[in-house]
Design a protein around this motif. Structure first.
Motif, PDB file in Angstrom:
ATOM      1  N   GLU A 193       5.171  12.868   1.960  1.00 23.06           N
ATOM      2  CA  GLU A 193       5.847  14.225   1.834  1.00 23.06           C
ATOM      3  C   GLU A 193       5.090  14.997   1.296  1.00 23.06           C
ATOM      4  O   GLU A 193       4.584  16.052   0.863  1.00 23.06           O
ATOM      5  CB  GLU A 193       6.992  14.507   0.855  1.00 23.06           C
ATOM      6  CG  GLU A 193       8.778  14.343   1.762  1.00 23.06           C
ATOM      7  CD  GLU A 193       9.098  14.957   1.101  1.00 23.06           C
ATOM      8  OE1 GLU A 193       9.489  15.014  -0.305  1.00 23.06           O
ATOM      9  OE2 GLU A 193      10.364  15.347   1.496  1.00 23.06           O
ATOM     10  N   GLY A 194       3.531  14.865   1.888  1.00 23.96           N
ATOM     11  CA  GLY A 194       2.244  15.873   2.124  1.00 23.96           C
ATOM     12  C   GLY A 194       1.625  15.350   0.841  1.00 23.96           C
ATOM     13  O   GLY A 194       0.125  15.447   0.399  1.00 23.96           O
ATOM     14  N   ASP A 195       2.610  14.153  -0.731  1.00 27.57           N
ATOM     15  CA  ASP A 195       1.149  14.308  -1.647  1.00 27.57           C
ATOM     16  C   ASP A 195       0.717  12.837  -1.132  1.00 27.57           C
ATOM     17  O   ASP A 195       0.935  11.972  -0.985  1.00 27.57           O
ATOM     18  CB  ASP A 195       2.258  13.810  -3.199  1.00 27.57           C
ATOM     19  CG  ASP A 195       2.812  14.727  -3.203  1.00 27.57           C
ATOM     20  OD1 ASP A 195       2.081  16.721  -3.049  1.00 27.57           O
ATOM     21  OD2 ASP A 195       4.192  15.122  -3.360  1.00 27.57           O
ATOM     22  N   ASN A 196      -0.962  12.876  -1.693  1.00 27.68           N
ATOM     23  CA  ASN A 196      -1.573  11.651  -1.554  1.00 27.68           C
ATOM     24  C   ASN A 196      -0.921  10.501  -2.791  1.00 27.68           C
ATOM     25  O   ASN A 196      -1.552  10.486  -3.701  1.00 27.68           O
ATOM     26  CB  ASN A 196      -2.690  11.462  -1.177  1.00 27.68           C
ATOM     27  CG  ASN A 196      -3.771  10.413  -0.288  1.00 27.68           C
ATOM     28  OD1 ASN A 196      -3.083   9.598  -0.520  1.00 27.68           O
ATOM     29  ND2 ASN A 196      -5.014  10.908  -0.238  1.00 27.68           N
ATOM     30  N   ILE A 197      -0.565   9.132  -2.021  1.00 25.97           N
ATOM     31  CA  ILE A 197      -0.186   8.047  -3.401  1.00 25.97           C
ATOM     32  C   ILE A 197      -1.216   7.632  -3.807  1.00 25.97           C
ATOM     33  O   ILE A 197      -1.417   6.930  -5.107  1.00 25.97           O
ATOM     34  CB  ILE A 197       0.928   7.262  -2.663  1.00 25.97           C
ATOM     35  CG1 ILE A 197       1.465   6.915  -4.020  1.00 25.97           C
ATOM     36  CG2 ILE A 197       0.256   6.730  -1.345  1.00 25.97           C
ATOM     37  CD1 ILE A 197       3.241   5.961  -3.943  1.00 25.97           C
ATOM     38  N   VAL A 198      -2.719   7.426  -3.220  1.00 31.77           N
ATOM     39  CA  VAL A 198      -3.825   7.007  -3.035  1.00 31.77           C
ATOM     40  C   VAL A 198      -4.297   7.427  -3.973  1.00 31.77           C
ATOM     41  O   VAL A 198      -4.670   6.520  -5.293  1.00 31.77           O
ATOM     42  CB  VAL A 198      -4.493   6.721  -1.944  1.00 31.77           C
ATOM     43  CG1 VAL A 198      -5.817   6.048  -2.201  1.00 31.77           C
ATOM     44  CG2 VAL A 198      -3.696   6.270  -1.023  1.00 31.77           C
ATOM     45  N   THR A 199      -4.227   8.534  -4.210  1.00 28.00           N
ATOM     46  CA  THR A 199      -4.941   9.553  -5.052  1.00 28.00           C
ATOM     47  C   THR A 199      -4.345  10.032  -5.890  1.00 28.00           C
ATOM     48  O   THR A 199      -4.859  10.749  -6.854  1.00 28.00           O
ATOM     49  CB  THR A 199      -6.551  10.466  -4.612  1.00 28.00           C
ATOM     50  OG1 THR A 199      -4.851  11.909  -4.174  1.00 28.00           O
ATOM     51  CG2 THR A 199      -7.089   9.733  -3.592  1.00 28.00           C
ATOM     52  N   GLN A 215       0.462  -1.256   0.184  1.00 27.54           N
ATOM     53  CA  GLN A 215       0.045  -0.373   0.216  1.00 27.54           C
ATOM     54  C   GLN A 215       0.432   1.109  -0.029  1.00 27.54           C
ATOM     55  O   GLN A 215       0.500   2.484  -1.226  1.00 27.54           O
ATOM     56  CB  GLN A 215      -0.734  -0.143   1.059  1.00 27.54           C
ATOM     57  CG  GLN A 215      -2.251  -0.962   1.269  1.00 27.54           C
ATOM     58  CD  GLN A 215      -3.064  -0.661   0.371  1.00 27.54           C
ATOM     59  OE1 GLN A 215      -3.256   0.112  -0.278  1.00 27.54           O
ATOM     60  NE2 GLN A 215      -3.592  -1.602  -0.288  1.00 27.54           N
ATOM     61  N   MET A 216       1.601   1.235   0.901  1.00 25.21           N
ATOM     62  CA  MET A 216       2.415   2.266   1.159  1.00 25.21           C
ATOM     63  C   MET A 216       3.910   2.803  -0.154  1.00 25.21           C
ATOM     64  O   MET A 216       4.043   4.305  -0.513  1.00 25.21           O
ATOM     65  CB  MET A 216       3.988   2.320   2.113  1.00 25.21           C
ATOM     66  CG  MET A 216       3.258   2.606   3.484  1.00 25.21           C
ATOM     67  SD  MET A 216       4.234   3.109   5.027  1.00 25.21           S
ATOM     68  CE  MET A 216       4.843   1.403   5.535  1.00 25.21           C
TER      69      MET A 216
END
Lengths: 246, 375
Positions: free
Chosen positions: A64-70, A49-50
């Protein structure tokens, strides 16, 4: 300083089976953070997931503040440039030499001249103690060397975070200790943040700044592993650290 | 890189001043510039002024080390001033490669050596492969004879599974190919034979060619495509998963355990498939004969007069040998599987290609043999 990774309310389901249940935690910049747990506790799922290999049922993971999911495609690529991953088996490309394995991301993702690429790849291999093995094929080296080569490849683009999946698995204690020392060196010298999935207790006490312990998809405990071992009242934690079972 | 300055007023002493970030974004532009200045002046001393260098990653360190290595190689001096301790520590992690400080003559010599070594390796590998092929052939022959002498020792479960996979499952394609071959051959023969008013001999032509040559050959080619590839893939995957190693450490002979049931099954099933191919080929030919206005009885009588028992037996013997060869080559290529993602694919391809080559060679030998024997 804001955390470099933030996992918030992460839930992962395979069909109706809950693998990770409403999980939240943070990883600070520069620390060696270990995800610990028994077999089937959801460690590798959390790692996948990460690093964005799987999508969660709900929740968010920010690097670093950026959502990897979306994140959309371009943004996702930018996030991926910040991370490097070493898989349990090493996952080196069998048809390439170690040098070519390490050089591959540099060739594909940078404008560096070929001589610079080879120099950087050689340097990365030297950092993990394999400077003289650049022309070897993955099939010609040992398991520990494969793991070190995989770390060199993961470091090729100087990522801020390195994810390691079971780095000590299948290694003898001496090689495992050498790998632990390498991780400590890289952490201290390069300031890389390490997120390591492991259940090797000796490694954990040697290198971890902080751990989370997973059990049935939930965080059972988190903190300094030495303090948890000595002071935690949690039954699972005590069983795990003292190798007891009921 | 926020700023890069070169002091080149003294060609014997170059000064590179880096400021800001020396990282993977800035290094691609700086690399050529720095190295070309170095080779242009061939300075006795290069000084790196790094007091204002805020950040340096692996690419930046690689640039500094490349300049340093070139200076060392030319027996000149190199110094860095003001480099922050953490970057110095990073440089210290990397040892200077002896390989990268080779002279041009040494590089040329090592290229020659590499060529010699690679030729030697190729020759050795070829010899080793031939040796392994001979060992496999000997081992297979020994185990086949031993199994025929003691049939109760065969692994029947494996044998029936292979027989099922190579026989009934292959039947639809065998029948289709046979039918179409008979049909096409008859159509092709109809025009030239029609010019002489001898279309009745289509039955002779198609019948004899099917029974003696085409059916055994096509059966073997289909076996190579279906069975040899499947054997190679199965055994190859077992090898990659260390299952062959496990067999060996259990004291089991991989050739006996894996290959013998497969080879015997393929040798038994090949003539059966051959018969089906012939039957469907003759049906295809019969349809064309009917379309050309010949009675079915006349067609069958013509076939009976054309095909002799010797033709049929000769074809069956041939296809038995083809079956044995195809299965043997498939298993051999499976056992020769190396490591890596493409290894099983390569083994499968080699199994099919080598099977077909071996079939053609064997067919040539049979043609000569049957001619001499008058079959």
């Amino acid at each position: 300083m804001p955390p470099i990774i933030e996992v918030k309310n992460l839930t992962v389901k395979y069909d109706t089976r809950i693998i990770l249940d409403d999980m939240s935690f943070t990883v600070n910049s520069g620390e060696i953070f270990i995800v610990l747990g028994g077999s089937g506790s959801g460690k590798t799922t959390l790692l996948n997931q990460m690093i964005g290999l799987e999508k969660p049922y709900k929740g968010q993971i920010t690097i670093e503040g950026d959502n990897i999911v979306t994140a959309a495609f371009e943004k996702r690529l930018r996030i991926l440039r910040k991370i490097g991953v070493m898989y349990q088996s090493g996952a080196l490309f069998g048809s390439m030499t170690l040098l070519e394995n390490v050089a591959l991301p540099l060739e594909e993702l940078t404008d560096l001249p070929q001589e610079a690429i080879l120099a950087i790849a050689h340097n990365k291999l030297s950092m993990v103690g394999l400077g003289e093995f650049g022309n070897y094929m993955p099939a010609e080296i040992s398991g520990g060397m494969k793991k070190r080569s995989a770390i060199a490849r993961a470091m090729a683009l100087d990522p801020k975070i390195l994810f390691l999946d079971e780095p000590s698995a299948g290694l003898d204690p001496i090689t495992s200790a050498q790998l632990d020392q390498l991780i400590l060196n890289l952490s201290q010298v390069l300031g890389i943040t390490f997120v390591i999935v492991s259940h090797e207790l000796s490694s954990i006490f040697a290198i971890a700044d902080r751990i989370i312990m997973l059990h049935h998809g939930k965080i059972e405990a988190q903190g300094d592993p030495r303090i948890l071992r000595d002071k935690s009242k949690n039954a699972f934690v005590q069983q795990f650290f003292h190798r007891k079972f009921e | 890189m926020d700023q890069f300055r070169v002091k080149e007023d003294n060609p014997k002493h170059l000064e590179f001043q880096f400021q800001g970030r020396l990282d993977i974004q800035s290094v691609p532009k700086l690399w050529r510039r720095c190295t070309s200045l170095q080779s242009k002046y061939n300075p006795k001393l290069i000084t790196i002024l790094a007091d204002h260098l805020d950040y340096c990653d692996g690419a930046g360190i690689a640039l500094l080390l490349a300049l340093k290595q070139e200076q060392i190689k030319n027996k000149h001096q190199f110094q860095i001033q003001g480099l922050k301790p953490q970057f110095q520590q990073l440089m210290d992690l990397i040892s200077v490669s002896p390989a990268s400080s080779l002279s041009k003559e040494e590089v040329a010599e090592s290229a020659q050596r590499r060529l010699t070594i690679s030729i030697g390796k190729l020759a050795l590998n070829t010899l080793r492969e031939i040796r392994n092929d001979i060992i496999f052939l000997g081992s297979l022959t020994f185990h086949l004879i031993a199994t025929l002498a003691h049939p109760q020792k065969i692994r029947w479960k494996d044998f029936w599974a292979v027989l099922d996979e190579t026989g009934p499952n292959a039947l639809p394609i065998i029948c289709l190919v046979g039918f179409l071959m008979g049909l096409i051959s008859a159509f092709q023969a109809a025009i030239p034979l029609g010019e002489f008013g001898t279309q009745i001999y289509i039955a002779n032509l198609v019948g004899i060619s099917l029974v003696r040559e085409l059916a055994p050959l096509m059966t073997a080619v289909l076996l190579a495509g279906r069975t040899a590839s499947a054997f190679a893939a199965e055994i190859g995957t077992m090898k990659i998963n260390q299952e062959i190693d496990a067999l060996t450490t259990l004291g089991l002979d991989a050739v006996k355990f894996l290959t013998v049931p497969k080879v015997i099954a393929a040798t038994i099933i090949a003539p059966i498939l051959n018969i089906f191919l012939i039957i469907f080929g003759l049906i295809g030919c019969g349809i064309v004969m009917k379309m050309l206005g010949f009675n079915l009885n006349i067609y069958l009588e013509q076939l009976k007069s054309a095909i002799e028992l010797g033709d049929f037996i000769g074809g069956l013997i041939k296809v038995c040998v083809f079956g044995l060869l195809v299965a043997g080559v498939g298993c051999l290529e499976g056992l020769k599987t190396k490591t890596g993602a493409s290894a099983v694919g390569n083994s499968t391809t080699r199994a099919v290609v080598n099977s077909i080559i071996v079939i053609i060679i064997a067919d040539g030998i049979f043609a000569g043999l049957y001619y001499v024997l008058g079959v």
